[in-house]
Each structure stands twice: as structure tokens, then as C-alpha cells.
Design an enzyme around this catalytic site. Structure first.
Site, PDB file in Angstrom:
ATOM      1  N   PRO A   1     167.388 -26.683 -10.835  1.00 40.67           N
ATOM      2  CA  PRO A   1     168.810 -26.741 -11.189  1.00 40.67           C
ATOM      3  C   PRO A   1     168.992 -27.227 -12.625  1.00 40.67           C
ATOM      4  O   PRO A   1     169.429 -28.349 -12.880  1.00 40.67           O
ATOM      5  CB  PRO A   1     169.376 -27.733 -10.172  1.00 40.67           C
ATOM      6  CG  PRO A   1     168.228 -28.674  -9.918  1.00 40.67           C
ATOM      7  CD  PRO A   1     166.976 -27.848 -10.027  1.00 40.67           C
ATOM      8  N   LYS A   2     168.671 -26.366 -13.581  1.00 37.88           N
ATOM      9  CA  LYS A   2     168.634 -26.758 -14.992  1.00 37.88           C
ATOM     10  C   LYS A   2     169.900 -26.325 -15.724  1.00 37.88           C
ATOM     11  O   LYS A   2     170.422 -25.232 -15.489  1.00 37.88           O
ATOM     12  CB  LYS A   2     167.412 -26.145 -15.678  1.00 37.88           C
ATOM     13  CG  LYS A   2     166.071 -26.687 -15.166  1.00 37.88           C
ATOM     14  CD  LYS A   2     164.905 -25.977 -15.840  1.00 37.88           C
ATOM     15  CE  LYS A   2     163.557 -26.477 -15.344  1.00 37.88           C
ATOM     16  NZ  LYS A   2     163.153 -27.732 -15.959  1.00 37.88           N
ATOM     17  N   LYS A   3     170.350 -27.205 -16.647  1.00 40.89           N
ATOM     18  CA  LYS A   3     171.484 -26.913 -17.510  1.00 40.89           C
ATOM     19  C   LYS A   3     171.134 -27.325 -18.937  1.00 40.89           C
ATOM     20  O   LYS A   3     170.296 -28.203 -19.158  1.00 40.89           O
ATOM     21  CB  LYS A   3     172.738 -27.671 -17.044  1.00 40.89           C
ATOM     22  CG  LYS A   3     173.190 -27.306 -15.641  1.00 40.89           C
ATOM     23  CD  LYS A   3     174.416 -28.100 -15.211  1.00 40.89           C
ATOM     24  CE  LYS A   3     175.679 -27.569 -15.843  1.00 40.89           C
ATOM     25  NZ  LYS A   3     176.896 -28.229 -15.275  1.00 40.89           N
TER      26      LYS A   3
END
Length: 246
Positions: A115-117
Site C-alpha cells: 500500500p504505497k503512496k
């Protein structure tokens, strides 16, 4: 391009110049600052997906410096990992990670389901302490500090902790907006070569942000802090639970 060529070459987008290469994904001198803290158990129960189970109301807040990584380059990452159990197996559930480099964002999301931003984390030694920060846009949302190498930790024990299972919730929508992939993924760090592990007095400050809600899991008490340096390979994942097949 022939259909057979599309099938044989398809790995990642764009087809003719993928955003990230095929693995293996090796990291040299990967540096961690991990501050473990106690938080609100009710909030943990709201965000940890079944069939994962919460064991204690703890969160690992991580700052990770990766200056030498295969195909991904030089970048820094920060985020929260929650200790959980899956079928009696202890591991960590990655809630969200924020980083400053596109290939590991694209690869992490598309391959494993990380879950990368996009954000702006840092990790460096500041005179007598190691300092980790996370900025989302112009807002400082996390600041972590630890006294620099105050006490050695047991290398073998820390290697075992790094080698434990990690869990991700991989979500990929269909072209019509419905869920096409919704899976619980397990992966491991492999071929770990520990180079050092230390602890010291630590602090962690989290600030609210609408799009980087790290402060939604408030810091009630610092439990542990670790500064670790290791070489390792990020292993590919396996699906342990398919939410759409149930």
C-alpha cells in the site's frame, strides 16, 4: 506487435518500457529505524482485515533508507506495520508506506500489493541521534528519533525477526471500478546478512493529515526502538486468502 509477442513480453506497464524490472530485488546496506509503540486497540480492530488477528495493541513505525536496491535505485520509505497472527503464525501487516521513488511504488503495488503512496521521507544521523521524518506535501506528519547506537542488539535475534512473514492486502480494481483482485498476500525477506543492530532512547511524534493518516493510530507509549542495517532480498509473494473467492 503480434498477440503472441504481447503475451510473452507482458510483465508491467508500459509494455515497451516497464516502470520496474523483473527481480530478484536485492538491497545492500538497507537501514531501518523501527519505533514500536502502544496504541488504541479499538482503532486497530477497525483497520486490520480478517482473517488476520491482532495479538497486542502495538504498531511498528518504520523509517527505511534504501540507497542501493536492484532496479529500484536510491530511495527512502516510511510507514506503519502492525503485529498480527494468521492461522497462529506471527507476522506483520503493512498498513501503509510512503516513499519518494516511482519504480518501487509501481512495482510494490502491482507485484506484491504494497500500500504505497508518494511522499517525502528521510532517515539520517543528526549529530548524536538518528532522525527519521515523513512529509506529505508541505506537512510534517511523522518525526522519529533514537539515540545513536547506545546499545548493541543480538544480531541473530534481529535476523530472525526480519525473516518473519509479512502480510499485505492487495487490491486491484477492474476496468469498470469493481474489485478484480482482493487478496491477502504473504511474503518474506530472504538471504538476510545482518551488519548491525542497536537500540537507544527514542521518541515518535505523529501529526494528523487527511491523506497520510498515520496519527489515526495514536502513540500512547514507546515500547521499543531498533536501528538495523542489513543486506537482504525482497522475496516474491503468495496468496494466502482470496476475498473474492469466498
Amino acid at each position: 506487435m503480434k498477440i503472441s509477442d504481447v503475451r510473452s513480453k507482458a510483465f508491467a506497464m508500459p509494455l515497451t518500457s516497464p516502470a520496474f524490472p523483473m527481480g530478484p530485488y536485492r538491497f545492500v546496506d538497507r537501514e531501518f529505524l523501527i519505533i514500536t509503540y502502544r496504541t488504541d486497540p479499538d482503532r486497530l480492530r477497525e483497520i486490520v482485515p480478517e482473517p488476520l488477528q491482532i495479538t497486542e495493541p502495538l504498531v511498528h513505525y518504520e523509517f527505511i533508507r534504501m540507497a542501493d536496491s536492484t532496479g529500484f535505485g536510491d530511495y527512502t520509505e516510511s510507514g506503519q506495520v502492525i503485529p498480527v497472527e494468521y492461522n497462529g503464525q506471527a507476522g506483520g501487516y503493512t498498513l501503509a508506506m510512503y516513499l519518494d521513488d516511482h519504480p518501487p511504488i509501481a512495482g510494490g503495488r502491482e507485484l506484491w500489493g504494497f500500500p504505497k503512496k508518494l511522499a517525502s521521507p528521510t532517515l539520517h544521523v543528526n549529530t548524536d541521534h538518528i532522525l527519521g521524518t515523513l512529509d506529505y506535501g508541505k506537512v510534517r506528519v511523522a518525526t522519529g528519533t533514537m539515540g545513536y547506537k547506545h546499545k548493541d542488539l543480538d544480531i541473530e535475534e534481529q535476523a530472525k525477526r526480519l525473516a518473519g512473514p509479512n502480510f499485505l492486502l492487495k487490491i486491484i480494481p477492474h476496468v469498470d471500478g469493481t474489485a478484480r483482485v482482493c487478496e491477502l498476500v504473504r511474503y518474506y525477506m530472504q538471504d538476510i546478512k545482518m551488519k548491525g543492530a542497536w537500540t537507544g532512547p527514542a521518541s515518535l511524534e505523529l501529526a494528523p493529515h487527511a491523506l497520510a493518516p498515520v496519527a489515526d493510530l495514536p502513540v500512547l507509549e514507546i515500547v521499543e526502538a531498533r536501528h538495523i542495517v542489513a543486506d537482504l532480498t525482497l522475496g516474491l509473494g503468495e496468496v494466502v486468502y482470496d476475498y473474492l473467492a469466498q
